[in-house]
Design a protein around this motif. Structure first.
Motif, PDB file in Angstrom:
ATOM      1  N   GLY A   1       0.805  -1.214   0.000  1.00  0.00           N
ATOM      2  CA  GLY A   1       0.000   0.000   0.000  1.00  0.00           C
ATOM      3  C   GLY A   1       0.834   1.259   0.000  1.00  0.00           C
ATOM      4  O   GLY A   1       0.509   2.233   0.686  1.00  0.00           O
ATOM      5  N   ASN A   2       1.928   1.230  -0.788  1.00  0.00           N
ATOM      6  CA  ASN A   2       2.802   2.397  -0.884  1.00  0.00           C
ATOM      7  C   ASN A   2       2.628   3.106  -2.219  1.00  0.00           C
ATOM      8  O   ASN A   2       2.613   2.446  -3.259  1.00  0.00           O
ATOM      9  CB  ASN A   2       4.274   1.976  -0.770  1.00  0.00           C
ATOM     10  N   PRO A   3       2.557   4.441  -2.213  1.00  0.00           N
ATOM     11  CA  PRO A   3       2.633   5.154  -3.497  1.00  0.00           C
ATOM     12  C   PRO A   3       3.964   4.831  -4.163  1.00  0.00           C
ATOM     13  O   PRO A   3       4.986   4.668  -3.486  1.00  0.00           O
ATOM     14  CB  PRO A   3       2.580   6.629  -3.082  1.00  0.00           C
ATOM     15  N   VAL A   4       3.976   4.768  -5.492  1.00  0.00           N
ATOM     16  CA  VAL A   4       5.202   4.438  -6.202  1.00  0.00           C
ATOM     17  C   VAL A   4       5.461   5.469  -7.294  1.00  0.00           C
ATOM     18  O   VAL A   4       4.542   5.912  -7.981  1.00  0.00           O
ATOM     19  CB  VAL A   4       5.140   3.008  -6.784  1.00  0.00           C
ATOM     20  N   VAL A   5       6.727   5.847  -7.419  1.00  0.00           N
ATOM     21  CA  VAL A   5       7.175   6.803  -8.433  1.00  0.00           C
ATOM     22  C   VAL A   5       8.262   6.127  -9.247  1.00  0.00           C
ATOM     23  O   VAL A   5       9.086   5.375  -8.706  1.00  0.00           O
ATOM     24  CB  VAL A   5       7.725   8.091  -7.772  1.00  0.00           C
TER      25      VAL A   5
ATOM     26  N   ASN B   1      10.639  16.605  -8.274  1.00  0.00           N
ATOM     27  CA  ASN B   1      10.491  17.491  -7.114  1.00  0.00           C
ATOM     28  C   ASN B   1       9.024  17.741  -6.792  1.00  0.00           C
ATOM     29  O   ASN B   1       8.624  17.757  -5.619  1.00  0.00           O
ATOM     30  CB  ASN B   1      11.187  18.830  -7.380  1.00  0.00           C
ATOM     31  N   GLU B   2       8.222  17.937  -7.830  1.00  0.00           N
ATOM     32  CA  GLU B   2       6.803  18.256  -7.622  1.00  0.00           C
ATOM     33  C   GLU B   2       6.051  17.105  -6.961  1.00  0.00           C
ATOM     34  O   GLU B   2       5.327  17.301  -5.983  1.00  0.00           O
ATOM     35  CB  GLU B   2       6.148  18.614  -8.954  1.00  0.00           C
ATOM     36  N   ILE B   3       6.208  15.893  -7.496  1.00  0.00           N
ATOM     37  CA  ILE B   3       5.430  14.777  -6.950  1.00  0.00           C
ATOM     38  C   ILE B   3       5.947  14.361  -5.577  1.00  0.00           C
ATOM     39  O   ILE B   3       5.158  14.025  -4.683  1.00  0.00           O
ATOM     40  CB  ILE B   3       5.386  13.580  -7.928  1.00  0.00           C
ATOM     41  N   MET B   4       7.269  14.417  -5.365  1.00  0.00           N
ATOM     42  CA  MET B   4       7.797  14.054  -4.054  1.00  0.00           C
ATOM     43  C   MET B   4       7.369  15.066  -3.003  1.00  0.00           C
ATOM     44  O   MET B   4       7.037  14.695  -1.862  1.00  0.00           O
ATOM     45  CB  MET B   4       9.318  13.932  -4.107  1.00  0.00           C
ATOM     46  N   ASN B   5       7.349  16.323  -3.361  1.00  0.00           N
ATOM     47  CA  ASN B   5       6.892  17.358  -2.428  1.00  0.00           C
ATOM     48  C   ASN B   5       5.437  17.122  -2.029  1.00  0.00           C
ATOM     49  O   ASN B   5       5.078  17.221  -0.847  1.00  0.00           O
ATOM     50  CB  ASN B   5       7.047  18.742  -3.077  1.00  0.00           C
ATOM     51  N   GLN B   6       4.603  16.787  -2.995  1.00  0.00           N
ATOM     52  CA  GLN B   6       3.199  16.551  -2.695  1.00  0.00           C
ATOM     53  C   GLN B   6       3.009  15.307  -1.835  1.00  0.00           C
ATOM     54  O   GLN B   6       2.239  15.308  -0.865  1.00  0.00           O
ATOM     55  CB  GLN B   6       2.402  16.427  -3.994  1.00  0.00           C
ATOM     56  N   LEU B   7       3.715  14.230  -2.174  1.00  0.00           N
ATOM     57  CA  LEU B   7       3.569  12.983  -1.417  1.00  0.00           C
ATOM     58  C   LEU B   7       4.103  13.124   0.003  1.00  0.00           C
ATOM     59  O   LEU B   7       3.521  12.576   0.956  1.00  0.00           O
ATOM     60  CB  LEU B   7       4.304  11.841  -2.133  1.00  0.00           C
ATOM     61  N   MET B   8       5.183  13.850   0.172  1.00  0.00           N
ATOM     62  CA  MET B   8       5.790  13.973   1.500  1.00  0.00           C
ATOM     63  C   MET B   8       5.016  14.930   2.408  1.00  0.00           C
ATOM     64  O   MET B   8       4.970  14.734   3.630  1.00  0.00           O
ATOM     65  CB  MET B   8       7.246  14.430   1.367  1.00  0.00           C
ATOM     66  N   ASN B   9       4.395  15.944   1.828  1.00  0.00           N
ATOM     67  CA  ASN B   9       3.791  16.997   2.653  1.00  0.00           C
ATOM     68  C   ASN B   9       2.272  16.909   2.784  1.00  0.00           C
ATOM     69  O   ASN B   9       1.691  17.599   3.623  1.00  0.00           O
ATOM     70  CB  ASN B   9       4.178  18.367   2.098  1.00  0.00           C
ATOM     71  N   ASP B  10       1.645  16.093   1.984  1.00  0.00           N
ATOM     72  CA  ASP B  10       0.186  15.947   2.051  1.00  0.00           C
ATOM     73  C   ASP B  10      -0.146  14.511   2.449  1.00  0.00           C
ATOM     74  O   ASP B  10      -0.215  13.610   1.612  1.00  0.00           O
ATOM     75  CB  ASP B  10      -0.419  16.292   0.694  1.00  0.00           C
ATOM     76  N   GLU B  11      -0.343  14.295   3.738  1.00  0.00           N
ATOM     77  CA  GLU B  11      -0.555  12.939   4.252  1.00  0.00           C
ATOM     78  C   GLU B  11      -1.818  12.301   3.686  1.00  0.00           C
ATOM     79  O   GLU B  11      -1.842  11.103   3.369  1.00  0.00           O
ATOM     80  CB  GLU B  11      -0.621  12.954   5.785  1.00  0.00           C
ATOM     81  N   ASN B  12      -2.878  13.069   3.556  1.00  0.00           N
ATOM     82  CA  ASN B  12      -4.127  12.515   3.019  1.00  0.00           C
ATOM     83  C   ASN B  12      -3.941  12.059   1.572  1.00  0.00           C
ATOM     84  O   ASN B  12      -4.424  10.988   1.179  1.00  0.00           O
ATOM     85  CB  ASN B  12      -5.242  13.556   3.094  1.00  0.00           C
ATOM     86  N   PHE B  13      -3.240  12.867   0.801  1.00  0.00           N
ATOM     87  CA  PHE B  13      -2.952  12.498  -0.590  1.00  0.00           C
ATOM     88  C   PHE B  13      -2.096  11.228  -0.633  1.00  0.00           C
ATOM     89  O   PHE B  13      -2.376  10.306  -1.400  1.00  0.00           O
ATOM     90  CB  PHE B  13      -2.225  13.655  -1.283  1.00  0.00           C
ATOM     91  N   ARG B  14      -1.066  11.202   0.193  1.00  0.00           N
ATOM     92  CA  ARG B  14      -0.172  10.039   0.230  1.00  0.00           C
ATOM     93  C   ARG B  14      -0.943   8.767   0.599  1.00  0.00           C
ATOM     94  O   ARG B  14      -0.769   7.713  -0.022  1.00  0.00           O
ATOM     95  CB  ARG B  14       0.948  10.290   1.233  1.00  0.00           C
ATOM     96  N   ASN B  15      -1.780   8.847   1.589  1.00  0.00           N
ATOM     97  CA  ASN B  15      -2.545   7.672   2.021  1.00  0.00           C
ATOM     98  C   ASN B  15      -3.537   7.219   0.959  1.00  0.00           C
ATOM     99  O   ASN B  15      -3.752   6.014   0.765  1.00  0.00           O
ATOM    100  CB  ASN B  15      -3.282   7.971   3.328  1.00  0.00           C
ATOM    101  N   ASP B  16      -4.149   8.191   0.295  1.00  0.00           N
ATOM    102  CA  ASP B  16      -5.115   7.859  -0.755  1.00  0.00           C
ATOM    103  C   ASP B  16      -4.435   7.147  -1.918  1.00  0.00           C
ATOM    104  O   ASP B  16      -4.932   6.129  -2.421  1.00  0.00           O
ATOM    105  CB  ASP B  16      -5.799   9.135  -1.247  1.00  0.00           C
ATOM    106  N   VAL B  17      -3.284   7.663  -2.331  1.00  0.00           N
ATOM    107  CA  VAL B  17      -2.540   7.026  -3.417  1.00  0.00           C
ATOM    108  C   VAL B  17      -2.076   5.637  -2.995  1.00  0.00           C
ATOM    109  O   VAL B  17      -2.157   4.671  -3.764  1.00  0.00           O
ATOM    110  CB  VAL B  17      -1.333   7.895  -3.833  1.00  0.00           C
ATOM    111  N   GLY B  18      -1.595   5.510  -1.769  1.00  0.00           N
ATOM    112  CA  GLY B  18      -1.142   4.222  -1.274  1.00  0.00           C
ATOM    113  C   GLY B  18      -2.245   3.185  -1.236  1.00  0.00           C
ATOM    114  O   GLY B  18      -2.033   2.017  -1.572  1.00  0.00           O
ATOM    115  N   LYS B  19      -3.448   3.615  -0.833  1.00  0.00           N
ATOM    116  CA  LYS B  19      -4.573   2.683  -0.808  1.00  0.00           C
ATOM    117  C   LYS B  19      -4.917   2.194  -2.214  1.00  0.00           C
ATOM    118  O   LYS B  19      -5.192   1.003  -2.427  1.00  0.00           O
ATOM    119  CB  LYS B  19      -5.795   3.335  -0.174  1.00  0.00           C
ATOM    120  N   LYS B  20      -4.879   3.103  -3.174  1.00  0.00           N
ATOM    121  CA  LYS B  20      -5.166   2.713  -4.559  1.00  0.00           C
ATOM    122  C   LYS B  20      -4.123   1.718  -5.066  1.00  0.00           C
ATOM    123  O   LYS B  20      -4.452   0.772  -5.785  1.00  0.00           O
ATOM    124  CB  LYS B  20      -5.198   3.947  -5.457  1.00  0.00           C
TER     125      LYS B  20
END
Length: 416
Positions: free
Chosen positions: A340-344, A374-393
């Motif tokens: 359940g981890n976001p992947v780049v 830089n853009e996607i890592m910044n979003q994933l690291m700083n927005d916990e809800n976004f990170r969790n949502d992507v990880g669940k998907k």
């Protein structure tokens, strides 16, 4: 075309023999096939019932492993034979306990095919994903020994689909009894050349990685390194992947984040060169014996310069980055996203169906340059809800996939 194929195969064998004088991988390829008849015959009797699985290399072995394990469970009276084409598969898995016989596939000449089938006397050949050795397939067909392919995938530019399938390659492909294919596009391609013996079953690797969650994934050194921080795991990284992280590590890494790199190439000079570019406290797996728990806890970067534990390490990740996308192609994403981890990953991903699908379902992202990274890592690291949502998907993408192995085993029960 048959004559051209035979000539090409023999020329390939001669080229490898020449290369073996100065190339270590070619030497392993050649030496591993010496006395192959005696090696195989010594492990079998004429009364043994044999089920045969062929894998090109290590990646295909991992893809076929759920099927091999299911064969062992469902056919305990049979012997399981596993062949490899590449040294990178054979040398790592030659002691695999799930098979009774592991060997290098001999060069695909007509005479070798006849001799191999006589010695091995298999009830079936299961090819994993690809590698269609046409003399072998032809001889199996002539002897009424079925051949099936699992986790198969096809692309329009392959020789099979030229001239609307009116070619030698397509005719040879039609000798295979059944294809368990990964996606609809592959089925459409087979249908276009009048090959109907196919089933969309997905990828057996999903069955394998689903099991990883249920194994013991605890690692003492990871408990001490990650501690209460959040973690980015960079799997199978190459220098071009690692360069993307230097600015993040040196200038933007917050106190509650750490990064682990698992280099694809364990070359010590390359690893040490990368470490010189980092201004954060960095430790290597190879130095663990002289590393204190406090040092592990204080470190911000860890270099996993070993093999065999990366799948467990992924269980500690909050974000994953998979390397290879700026080279020949990305490495395995499924072991990471099953937790359940976001992947780049980089731009060379389109030949990997699971990566294409991950992007489509919103569980993964591709980047082509430093700015996009830089853009996607910044979003994933700083927005916990976004990170969790992507990880669940990402996690749901794996867990909701078809059970390809069961579909294959149901088919085998009808023909064996």
């Amino acid at each position: 075309m048959q004559g051209f194929y035979n000539t090409s195969i023999k020329a390939y064998g001669m080229a490898l023999k020449l290369a073996s004088n100065f190339n270590e991988k070619a030497k392993l390829w050649v030496d591993g096939r010496k006395n192959w008849e005696e090696k195989i015959a010594s492990k079998l009797s004429k009364t043994d019932k044999v089920l045969w699985v062929h894998c090109s290399s290590l990646g295909e072995f991992e893809q076929g492993r759920p099927v091999i394990e299911a064969l062992r469970e469902n056919y305990p009276e049979h012997k399981i034979a596993v062949s490899f084409f590449s040294p990178s598969g054979y040398e790592i898995r030659k002691n695999y306990q799930g098979a009774d016989l592991i060997f290098y596939l001999p060069l695909d000449t007509k005479s070798n095919a006849k001799k191999l089938i006589k010695i091995l006397h298999p009830e079936i050949l299961i090819l994993v994903k690809y590698e269609y050795w046409f003399n072998l397939i032809t001889e199996l067909h002539q002897q009424n020994i079925p051949t099936i392919v699992v986790s198969a995938i096809f692309r329009e530019k392959q020789n099979f689909f030229k001239n609307n399938g009116n070619n030698w390659f397509a005719k040879k492909l039609n000798l295979i009894n059944h294809f368990f294919i990964q996606n609809k596009k592959s089925k459409m391609l087979l249908d276009s050349i009048h090959i109907s013996q196919s089933t969309i079953a997905g990828d057996t690797r999903f069955d394998r990685v689903k099991q990883i969650i249920h194994q013991n994934n605890q690692l003492d050194f990871m408990d001490h390194f990650k501690a209460n921080s959040k973690l980015i795991v960079v799997g199978s990284s190459w220098p071009k992947d690692e360069e993307l992280f230097i600015e993040l590590i040196n200038q933007k890494l917050k106190n509650d984040w750490k990064i682990l790199f698992a280099p694809h190439n364990l070359n010590e000079a390359e690893i040490n060169n990368f470490i010189t570019k980092i201004n954060q406290k960095t430790l290597k797996f190879s130095d663990l014996e002289k590393t204190s728990i406090q040092d592990l806890n204080d470190a911000k970067v860890f270099i996993l310069n070993t093999i065999g534990v990366l799948s467990k390490v992924y269980s500690y990740a909050d974000i994953t980055y998979i390397g290879g996308g700026f080279g020949a192609g990305i490495h395995n994403t499924l072991e990471a996203v099953t937790f359940g981890n976001p992947v780049v990953f980089g731009p060379k991903y389109k030949k990997f169906q699971e990566a294409v699908d991950l992007i489509e379902v919103g569980g993964g992202f591709t980047i082509a340059n430093q700015h996009e990274f830089n853009e996607i890592m910044n979003q994933l690291m700083n927005d916990e809800n976004f990170r969790n949502d992507v990880g669940k998907k990402a996690g749901d993408f794996v867990q909701n996939s078809p059970n390809a192995t069961k579909m294959i085993m149901d088919y085998l029960k009808e023909i064996l």
